[in-house]
Design a protein around this motif. Structure first.
Motif, short mmCIF file in Angstrom:
data_model
loop_
_atom_site.label_atom_id
_atom_site.label_comp_id
_atom_site.label_asym_id
_atom_site.label_seq_id
_atom_site.Cartn_x
_atom_site.Cartn_y
_atom_site.Cartn_z
N TYR A 100 0.67 -1.27 0.00
CA TYR A 100 -0.01 -0.11 -0.01
C TYR A 100 0.93 1.30 0.05
N GLU A 101 0.33 2.27 -0.73
CA GLU A 101 1.01 3.46 -0.69
C GLU A 101 0.34 4.26 0.28
N PHE A 102 1.26 5.16 1.05
CA PHE A 102 0.72 6.24 1.98
C PHE A 102 -0.37 7.14 1.70
N GLY A 103 -1.64 6.76 2.04
CA GLY A 103 -2.51 7.66 1.62
C GLY A 103 -2.58 9.23 2.29
N TYR A 104 -1.52 9.96 2.05
CA TYR A 104 -1.57 11.03 2.85
C TYR A 104 -2.69 12.25 2.78
N HIS A 105 -3.23 11.92 1.25
CA HIS A 105 -4.42 12.91 1.23
C HIS A 105 -5.62 12.30 2.00
N ILE A 106 -5.56 11.36 2.63
CA ILE A 106 -6.90 10.84 3.61
C ILE A 106 -6.63 10.66 4.94
N HIS A 107 -5.18 10.69 5.27
CA HIS A 107 -4.86 10.60 6.63
C HIS A 107 -5.59 11.26 7.69
N ASP A 108 -6.01 12.59 7.48
CA ASP A 108 -6.55 13.28 8.56
C ASP A 108 -8.15 12.88 8.62
N CYS A 109 -8.46 12.32 7.44
CA CYS A 109 -10.01 11.48 7.57
C CYS A 109 -9.89 10.28 8.50
N ALA A 110 -8.92 9.55 8.27
CA ALA A 110 -8.55 8.48 9.23
C ALA A 110 -8.36 8.91 10.58
N LYS A 111 -7.80 9.91 10.71
CA LYS A 111 -7.69 10.45 12.38
C LYS A 111 -8.85 10.96 12.85
N MET B 45 -21.10 4.13 11.21
CA MET B 45 -21.89 5.44 10.86
C MET B 45 -21.39 6.24 11.84
N ARG B 46 -21.17 7.40 11.28
CA ARG B 46 -20.58 8.73 12.04
C ARG B 46 -21.41 9.20 13.20
N PRO B 47 -20.97 9.88 14.27
CA PRO B 47 -21.90 10.29 15.32
C PRO B 47 -23.07 11.02 14.83
N ASP B 48 -22.79 11.67 13.51
CA ASP B 48 -24.19 12.54 13.05
C ASP B 48 -24.98 11.70 12.23
N GLY B 49 -24.87 10.37 12.25
CA GLY B 49 -25.76 9.56 11.65
C GLY B 49 -25.50 9.45 10.07
N THR B 50 -24.31 9.78 9.72
CA THR B 50 -24.02 9.42 8.16
C THR B 50 -23.15 8.60 8.06
N PRO B 51 -23.04 7.94 6.94
CA PRO B 51 -21.92 6.79 6.53
C PRO B 51 -20.34 7.49 6.98
N PHE B 52 -19.50 6.59 7.06
CA PHE B 52 -18.09 6.77 7.04
C PHE B 52 -17.62 7.77 6.08
N PHE B 53 -17.91 7.27 4.98
CA PHE B 53 -17.31 8.00 3.55
C PHE B 53 -17.64 9.60 3.52
N VAL C 107 -16.98 11.56 5.52
CA VAL C 107 -15.71 12.30 6.12
C VAL C 107 -14.88 12.90 5.12
N PHE C 108 -14.78 12.27 3.68
CA PHE C 108 -14.09 12.80 2.60
C PHE C 108 -14.50 14.03 2.27
N ASN C 109 -15.70 14.24 2.01
CA ASN C 109 -16.31 15.51 1.94
C ASN C 109 -16.21 16.56 3.00
N MET D 117 -12.69 5.39 -7.10
CA MET D 117 -13.27 4.06 -7.58
C MET D 117 -13.75 3.14 -6.48
N ALA D 118 -13.19 3.06 -5.44
CA ALA D 118 -13.50 2.23 -4.15
C ALA D 118 -13.08 2.78 -2.96
N LEU D 119 -13.80 2.56 -1.79
CA LEU D 119 -13.59 3.03 -0.76
C LEU D 119 -13.73 1.69 0.37
N GLY D 120 -13.27 1.96 1.40
CA GLY D 120 -13.44 0.91 2.51
C GLY D 120 -12.79 1.31 3.97
N GLU D 121 -13.58 1.01 4.88
CA GLU D 121 -13.04 0.96 6.33
C GLU D 121 -12.89 0.02 7.12
#
Length: 246
Positions: free
Chosen positions: A140-151, A164-172, A174-176, A185-189
């Motif tokens: 895997y390459e370091f996903g620097y662009h999504i590291h803050d999302c993971a944190k 599901m996030r605390p506001d009731g929305t799906p995990f993804f 967080v990117f927006n 093309m694909a996301l996972g958590e």
């Protein structure tokens, strides 16, 4: 067709492969020989620490930007601060100017005094890439662009342990929220609560029969980011989120 995969798991991380060649004119922080210190140089050092792709001895000299005779996560932080224009030079530049000599090779041994959160994340990446190597898969390459999302997602697990996030929305979503607009093309958590070490997290994940092993060995994903957050009142135990991106 886009796919979303959300699997509760144990721990994981992020990082990848960047070239590391000594520049003709040594420049601290410029570990990829393009005469510019940028975020890819920080990524290259992170990849070295995660043992995804090791830097050569001469390039390690340039990576030791804080001039403490040890290439570690603090050097990554200094490079990131330089890229963000928080600083205009490195401690190594100042030391070189004082000594007026070429720096010598720096040892790269990791201290045995415990892990910072980022070191925890990097070790998970290293272990994950070891598992992928066993199957003949690219690291895997370091996903620097999504590291803050993971944190951020790791911190949210302390509130709601769910995809599901605390506001009731799906995990993804967080990117927006963090303005990550790059096409995917694909996301996972993967998530885990209460992991005490990178090894125990990855071992449990790889022995899972609920799809966790398949997620980590998915050839479609290119980037992986992990966010770890120490659980309050449970020192040494972490909430960990792994985000995959293709």
């Amino acid at each position: 067709m886009k796919k979303l995969i959300a699997i509760i798991t144990v721990a994981v991380l992020i990082f990848g492969c960047m070239p590391a060649v000594l520049a003709d004119v040594p420049k601290y922080g410029d570990v990829d020989k393009n005469d510019t210190v940028n975020i890819f140089d920080a990524t290259a050092v992170q990849n070295h620490l995660a043992k995804a792709q090791l830097l050569t001895d001469d390039v390690l000299i340039l990576a030791d930007v804080d001039a403490n005779n040890d290439v570690n996560i603090m050097d990554v932080t200094e490079i990131q601060r330089y890229v963000a224009k928080k600083i205009t030079s490195f401690p190594a530049d100042e030391k070189q100017a004082e000594e007026s000599t070429t720096p010598t090779q720096k040892p790269t041994e990791k201290p045995s005094t415990g892990m910072t959160t980022l070191e925890f994340e990097l070790e998970v990446l290293r272990l994950v890439n070891e598992e992928r190597a066993k199957e003949g898969l690219q690291p895997y390459e370091f996903g620097y662009h999504i590291h803050d999302c993971a944190k951020l997602r790791a911190e949210e697990l302390l509130i709601v342990y769910d995809h599901m996030r605390p506001d009731g929305t799906p995990f993804f979503t967080v990117f927006n929220e963090l303005n990550v607009k790059e096409p995917w093309m694909a996301l996972g958590e993967n998530i885990v609560m209460g992991s005490s070490s990178p090894q125990s997290a990855v071992s449990a994940w790889m022995s899972s029969t609920a799809g966790h092993r398949e997620q980590i060995l998915d050839p479609d994903y290119k980037y992986m980011a992990v966010g770890a957050c120490e659980i309050p009142n449970a020192k040494g135990y972490y909430a960990v989120v792994q985000l995959f991106w293709a």
